[in-house]
Design a protein around this motif. Structure first.
Motif, PDB file in Angstrom:
ATOM      1  N   GLN A   2      -0.367  -0.327 -14.457  1.00 29.07           N
ATOM      2  CA  GLN A   2      -0.820   1.052 -14.442  1.00 29.07           C
ATOM      3  C   GLN A   2       0.320   1.994 -14.102  1.00 29.07           C
ATOM      4  O   GLN A   2       1.193   1.657 -13.301  1.00 29.07           O
ATOM      5  CB  GLN A   2      -1.929   1.235 -13.400  1.00 29.07           C
ATOM      6  N   PRO A   3       0.339   3.181 -14.690  1.00 25.02           N
ATOM      7  CA  PRO A   3       1.332   4.170 -14.279  1.00 25.02           C
ATOM      8  C   PRO A   3       1.056   4.651 -12.860  1.00 25.02           C
ATOM      9  O   PRO A   3      -0.045   4.498 -12.350  1.00 25.02           O
ATOM     10  CB  PRO A   3       1.143   5.298 -15.297  1.00 25.02           C
ATOM     11  N   ALA A  35       0.826  -1.206   0.000  1.00 27.26           N
ATOM     12  CA  ALA A  35       0.000   0.000   0.000  1.00 27.26           C
ATOM     13  C   ALA A  35       0.863   1.260   0.000  1.00 27.26           C
ATOM     14  O   ALA A  35       0.563   2.241  -0.694  1.00 27.26           O
ATOM     15  CB  ALA A  35      -0.934  -0.015   1.208  1.00 27.26           C
ATOM     16  N   ARG A  36       1.942   1.253   0.761  1.00 34.19           N
ATOM     17  CA  ARG A  36       2.829   2.408   0.817  1.00 34.19           C
ATOM     18  C   ARG A  36       3.493   2.685  -0.534  1.00 34.19           C
ATOM     19  O   ARG A  36       3.759   3.825  -0.882  1.00 34.19           O
ATOM     20  CB  ARG A  36       3.910   2.185   1.885  1.00 34.19           C
ATOM     21  N   SER A  37       3.755   1.617  -1.286  1.00 37.27           N
ATOM     22  CA  SER A  37       4.402   1.795  -2.585  1.00 37.27           C
ATOM     23  C   SER A  37       3.496   2.489  -3.584  1.00 37.27           C
ATOM     24  O   SER A  37       3.966   2.993  -4.610  1.00 37.27           O
ATOM     25  CB  SER A  37       4.836   0.434  -3.138  1.00 37.27           C
ATOM     26  N   ARG A  38       2.214   2.557  -3.275  1.00 39.65           N
ATOM     27  CA  ARG A  38       1.238   3.133  -4.198  1.00 39.65           C
ATOM     28  C   ARG A  38       0.912   4.590  -3.884  1.00 39.65           C
ATOM     29  O   ARG A  38      -0.044   5.142  -4.426  1.00 39.65           O
ATOM     30  CB  ARG A  38      -0.031   2.283  -4.165  1.00 39.65           C
ATOM     31  N   GLY A  39       1.696   5.205  -3.020  1.00 36.71           N
ATOM     32  CA  GLY A  39       1.448   6.595  -2.684  1.00 36.71           C
ATOM     33  C   GLY A  39       2.684   7.251  -2.102  1.00 36.71           C
ATOM     34  O   GLY A  39       3.767   6.673  -2.089  1.00 36.71           O
ATOM     35  N   ASP A  66       4.425  13.584 -10.177  1.00 33.98           N
ATOM     36  CA  ASP A  66       4.601  13.844 -11.609  1.00 33.98           C
ATOM     37  C   ASP A  66       5.866  13.166 -12.141  1.00 33.98           C
ATOM     38  O   ASP A  66       5.864  12.584 -13.237  1.00 33.98           O
ATOM     39  CB  ASP A  66       4.665  15.346 -11.868  1.00 33.98           C
ATOM     40  N   GLU A  67       6.950  13.247 -11.371  1.00 37.18           N
ATOM     41  CA  GLU A  67       8.206  12.617 -11.789  1.00 37.18           C
ATOM     42  C   GLU A  67       8.036  11.098 -11.889  1.00 37.18           C
ATOM     43  O   GLU A  67       8.499  10.472 -12.861  1.00 37.18           O
ATOM     44  CB  GLU A  67       9.309  12.957 -10.789  1.00 37.18           C
ATOM     45  N   LEU A  68       7.371  10.512 -10.931  1.00 42.94           N
ATOM     46  CA  LEU A  68       7.137   9.074 -10.955  1.00 42.94           C
ATOM     47  C   LEU A  68       6.244   8.684 -12.130  1.00 42.94           C
ATOM     48  O   LEU A  68       6.457   7.657 -12.776  1.00 42.94           O
ATOM     49  CB  LEU A  68       6.502   8.630  -9.636  1.00 42.94           C
ATOM     50  N   TYR A  69       5.256   9.505 -12.398  1.00 43.20           N
ATOM     51  CA  TYR A  69       4.364   9.236 -13.536  1.00 43.20           C
ATOM     52  C   TYR A  69       5.136   9.235 -14.845  1.00 43.20           C
ATOM     53  O   TYR A  69       4.994   8.338 -15.674  1.00 43.20           O
ATOM     54  CB  TYR A  69       3.251  10.283 -13.568  1.00 43.20           C
TER      55      TYR A  69
END
Length: 224
Positions: free
Chosen positions: A215-216, A22-26, A186-189
């Motif tokens: 998913q991005p 879960a932490r990796s997703r935010g 934004d950078e991660l996206y």
């Protein structure tokens, strides 16, 4: 804990696999601790995508061992109960935090606790820890946080009781961290979508397949 807070729980650190996922997703308080300026964004993105390479040491092991005892002291002296829940913010579900303690005071205000151990004598709370505190206040909507810390010498506590200080909510610092966190997202996206080919309309056969493209980062938490 209020029903509104309970509804924003994403995972529990006692289930480490689910919690880490879960932490990796935010963006977490650990992530924003290193966000000193825009120049820190690339390195923070590296750590988010590839891991920091740090798996712990004797100091982190000592901190994990001592945290329940310090949390018990915080509960007994200030009424802030221990918490292991990972929460998301109200508006932006990718903003995440796992405070060490949480309570709702008589006025209905959320107060938090953050627990640290250190082998150094603090004259003030280190700035990286303050960024964690402000981020947790942002995510939970908290008004103040009790930072409690225990100094040790060769892993033996120096004092009979932990030391503590209240840190009030700072909306100026929180707004700055939110801007930096947005830049990090934004950078991660861009990194997770770089080089992708345009998505073609899916055939009925392909739609029936069980697997789906990864998913991005921008879409991760919003898809839940």
């Amino acid at each position: 804990m209020t029903p509104e807070l309970a509804a924003r729980i994403v995972a529990d650190s006692r289930d480490r696999v689910a919690w880490v996922r879960a932490r990796s997703r935010g963006i977490t308080a650990t992530d924003v601790a290193s966000l000193t300026s825009e120049r820190a964004i690339p390195r923070a993105a590296d750590a988010k995508l590839m891991g920091s390479g740090f798996s712990g040491n004797a100091y982190t092991a000592h901190g994990r061992a001592r945290e329940p005892q310090i949390a018990g002291w915080v509960a007994a002296t200030h009424g802030i109960q221990p918490s292991s829940a990972l929460f998301h913010a109200v508006v932006e579900k990718r903003h995440l935090a796992t405070p060490d303690g949480i309570a709702v005071d008589a006025g209905g205000r959320i107060v938090l606790a953050e627990i640290k151990t250190t082998n150094k004598q603090w004259r003030s709370i280190p700035r990286s820890y303050l960024r964690q505190v402000w981020w947790q206040q942002h995510v939970l909507g908290a008004e103040r946080t009790l930072v409690a810390w225990e100094q040790h010498d060769d892993f033996v506590p120096v004092d009979d009781e932990p030391r503590c200080v209240w840190v009030d909510r700072d909306d100026v610092e929180i707004a700055r961290l939110v801007r930096l966190a947005t830049a990090l997202i934004d950078e991660l996206y861009h990194r997770t979508t770089r080089g992708r080919t345009p998505v073609e309309p899916m055939s009925a056969e392909r739609m029936a397949q069980p697997s789906a493209p990864r998913q991005p980062f921008r879409a991760l938490a919003l898809a839940d």
